[in-house]
Design an enzyme around this catalytic site. Structure first.
Site, mmCIF file in Angstrom:
data_model
loop_
_atom_site.group_PDB
_atom_site.id
_atom_site.type_symbol
_atom_site.label_atom_id
_atom_site.label_comp_id
_atom_site.label_asym_id
_atom_site.label_seq_id
_atom_site.Cartn_x
_atom_site.Cartn_y
_atom_site.Cartn_z
ATOM 1 C CB THR A 188 -0.893 0.003 1.253
ATOM 2 O OG1 THR A 188 -1.638 -1.219 1.278
ATOM 3 C CG2 THR A 188 -1.849 1.180 1.231
ATOM 4 C CE LYS A 232 -4.364 -2.443 1.664
ATOM 5 N NZ LYS A 232 -5.046 -3.311 2.615
ATOM 6 C CE LYS A 280 1.292 3.215 5.056
ATOM 7 N NZ LYS A 280 1.758 1.975 4.397
#
Lengths: 294, 294, 294, 294
Positions: free
Chosen positions: B94, B170, B239
């Site tokens: 990711t 995602k 994040k």
């Protein structure tokens, strides 16, 4: 059982019909009398006033739209005075925590039982007696109406000994529904900006991590931009977020997601979407990003 | 097939083991070499550098933690130079949309295929080859690695012809997960303030309207306040929200829920919860309301 | 002029004293009678009930704490019935737009003039007759009390022909004050985290770009963390943001800054800061960043 | 003093001209050379490269647009290598805290002094040498350029011994400016919905509680809806809020107002307002409430 049923909107009509069919002796009342006609045909008696529907009933069930309707039909309507001592009032409406507290005191003062029994589910589900019902109230009062609740709900869930316990579950649940919609609104706006359609993205999410009715049903409406006719009107969702914020206010619970929802729903209403489905919240996110101009 | 596999964290190790067991000729590399040992025992070759793992491979799969790890292992590590022309790199990490764009250009310049294939699922799911995988890339490149993806995933979902299509799915999906947790955090703080436990409330929601893995799994952790050991660390969730905000920024998509999440996750990290599970987001809502002092 | 003055808190007492000293014939009333004593010594008459203060007055001025106090003292207190036809009621309180609308209708029904005249300024400013007063009402009604307003204010500002015009100016102004405090709270938390004290940063801003009373006065309190005794209590600021949000709600005006303020003030109140100064809002920002633990 | 000056936008040109007129020996450089012409006419030398402007200078001052411009002109441009050991670089640009830290290390490695000296003020103010300048850096380095700073600024304010101290003051100050504009945007949308014009409301606020340049200047633009030509472009304001959020991120400081600003500025940019004045933020609030359709 001898029952009064007050409030025959789409939900109330479906619920009352279940009780009539289950063999209970039901007297119904609605502000606009024509809504009572189908119930009459099923065998319900039709009362001219809320008090008449309540007179002599072992249990009065009410399904009214909001605080104001409860005040007008129940309080101004003389229902509490008409009910026999010891009878139980089951309130299915989604109302403010402040009014719940007031109703608790009033019922006690009148020697009546008070059970909060807000429901999750749409009219077709209600008509089958398959609602999810959160139930709050003193065990003795709940016991008296348990059979009725079991007739109405596939899942009758004891929330606690206080009506407040059930009322807050409904308010918190509706907040979670609106939050799920907003999260889909922002997420699909983002994926669309990068070339993935809402239908595709929601199709994946709704069949894997988020394989739950809320995401599947509202997600489908978002993907198809099918906001009318409303299953649940956006303006009602806005009202419910207001109930959540007020409940948080009274209990000193900050709710930043609810604050965002409030503003976005208000923006939708200002844009004329109040009578569209709650999923039209997705229009706000798309419009801010000017997706349609890309 | 001759495969290089780069990055053997909990997820990468599980995925590489699936490929070894499926009979592929796998060469693995990891920054700290001890993680390669179990794979070696299964029959994988262990490379001393990322470039060595990539040399001669028909496909290189990588599962790295973040942008920085991708830059260090893949770019500084010389992987693109080592791969044979026409080979395909499958990136499971990711990472930021900016880096995705950069990688697309670099692979093209090196005559390599590039497929973004981010995954949803935890290590045990990965070890069974049951991940959900969003796949984006040119059809010809995807075709070359389809068998590998099918071995790794129970659901291999074509997101589109561009790696960006899968990458954004995602990022948007992870945003929805964090939003679901925050909505449970606020909702349970509210119900607790009115006497309904988080376990009870989430039990009801997770078995009815929100009967989906995300709500059930994270909801259980919230209800039990079991935030350690982390299934998915809060700092990683923070994040990921940053990736979502940056993606929105670049595409001019406002995301107010993501903004709230950013602040709440940052507050959690300031309070020392970065290494707890993402569900520890619920501590922020509870602490603001001072639930523990009531 | 023959005047009734209702509500002798710190502000009301200061304002009433100005009118007595200006030679007007003032009859005062306050819920707790001892507050009337200093006024009596200046020459005011003291009434036993609100209605008695209003009887025979050409103008009734009221300075009450909130909607509830207005309902109790003015409406339940029989003031509108006691005032002579054609007399004018000047309401200095900060109240909800909903109550303003209700009062407009009630005064009209009683043949009375109604002027909304909310004030900006603290008690010492009021005692000097130097308030800033926004005035809304029909010109004929305002004209009758212009001399009184001129005695009370250094700046008497005509907001429009409707009481609503002045009421919204006060609500919007109070929102701006709270927003200025929050912006200083976040900015100083940030500068402190990078080694610049709140005193230094606010000293610079307050003497240059933000050289205005609000920033200088509240900024000083933030820099010195001197939140007690309150100049303006945080809980009152919270109430005022609620008035702003409700006014926005009714007029379909989203207000995201107000939503943030609501939550932050609520968090401050949950932490026990309701009776501190409004500038204690800065504690919330500092606490979230755990500045004190660094 | 022998000075290099790098970056001749509207601000840089005005500042460089002040130094030339003060008798300093100034060599200027700008990416597009025509901007150097007026300076040459005043007596400045024009360099062909940034390194040439820096060669032999006791002090190099730079006024560049953003991180990228600093990287290109200063770092890629070889300025640090060209400056004599012991010389001082004064950076007037508003840049990220991450780049500030990087520059501190690089200057130290090159044996150079580094002073951060971000400025508040518009070009006409700069041309008069009346800027407000926050200054951060080691006392010895600052002392060497104090005379230059005094020539440029009416208020030269020592922020601390580290360049970071001055950099954060600028970032926090710009955040406060944007927050003031948003608060006026929401407040005037509210008052307009209740019949009070933005001009009237801001006229009152800007002459009383908020009698400061920021409110008066931006308030006037909001009231007159005069968003073009931009005094300070909205897209730059958006960039600065990004710097604030990133600075907060790195130091673990949640900033909810900054999050709202980010989204609202992004919405404005999506709507095409990036090159309008920062005060065009007010269009977002008004559009959400559909004020123009009432």
């Amino acid at each position: 059982m001898k029952i009064g049923f007050i409030g025959l909107g789409a939900m109330g009509s479906a619920m009352a019909s279940v009780l009539v069919k289950a063999g209970h002796e039901v007297t119904v009342w609605n502000r606009s009398p024509q809504a009572a006609q189908p119930l009459a045909e099923l065998g319900a008696r039709v009362a001219a006033t809320p008090a008449e529907a309540a007179a002599g009933a072992e249990a009065v069930l009410s399904m009214l739209a909001n605080d104001q309707a409860v005040r007008e039909a129940l309080l101004a309507g003389g229902v509490l005075e008409a009910m026999p001592k010891g009878a139980v009032h089951v309130n299915h409406a989604t109302i403010s925590m402040a009014l719940v507290g007031e109703l608790v005191r009033l019922h006690e003062a009148h020697g009546l039982g008070y059970v909060a029994a807000p429901v999750f589910g749409r009219p077709p589900v209600a008509a089958e007696g398959k609602l999810t019902i959160a139930v709050g109230g003193r065990p003795a009062a709940v016991a008296k109406v348990q059979a009725l609740l079991d007739a109405l709900g596939a899942k009758v869930w004891p929330a606690g000994d206080k009506p407040e316990n059930a009322a807050i579950v409904k308010i918190a649940g509706n907040f979670m529904i609106a939050a799920a919609i907003e999260s889909m609104a922002e997420a699909t706006t983002l994926t669309r900006a990068y070339g993935v359609s809402a239908a595709d993205f929601i199709g994946l999410m709704g069949s894997t991590l988020f394989a739950a009715p809320i995401y599947q049903n509202y997600g489908k409406l978002i993907a198809e931009e099918r906001f009318s006719p409303p299953g649940f009107a956006l303006a009602l969702g806005h009202k419910d977020i207001g109930l959540g914020l007020a409940a948080g206010e009274a209990a000193r619970v900050p709710m930043p997601f609810a604050g965002v929802l409030r503003d976005n729903l208000l923006e939708a209403i200002a844009a004329g979407a109040g009578e569209l489905d709650l999923s039209a919240l997705a229009q706000v996110a798309a419009r801010r990003a000017r997706l349609d101009e890309r």
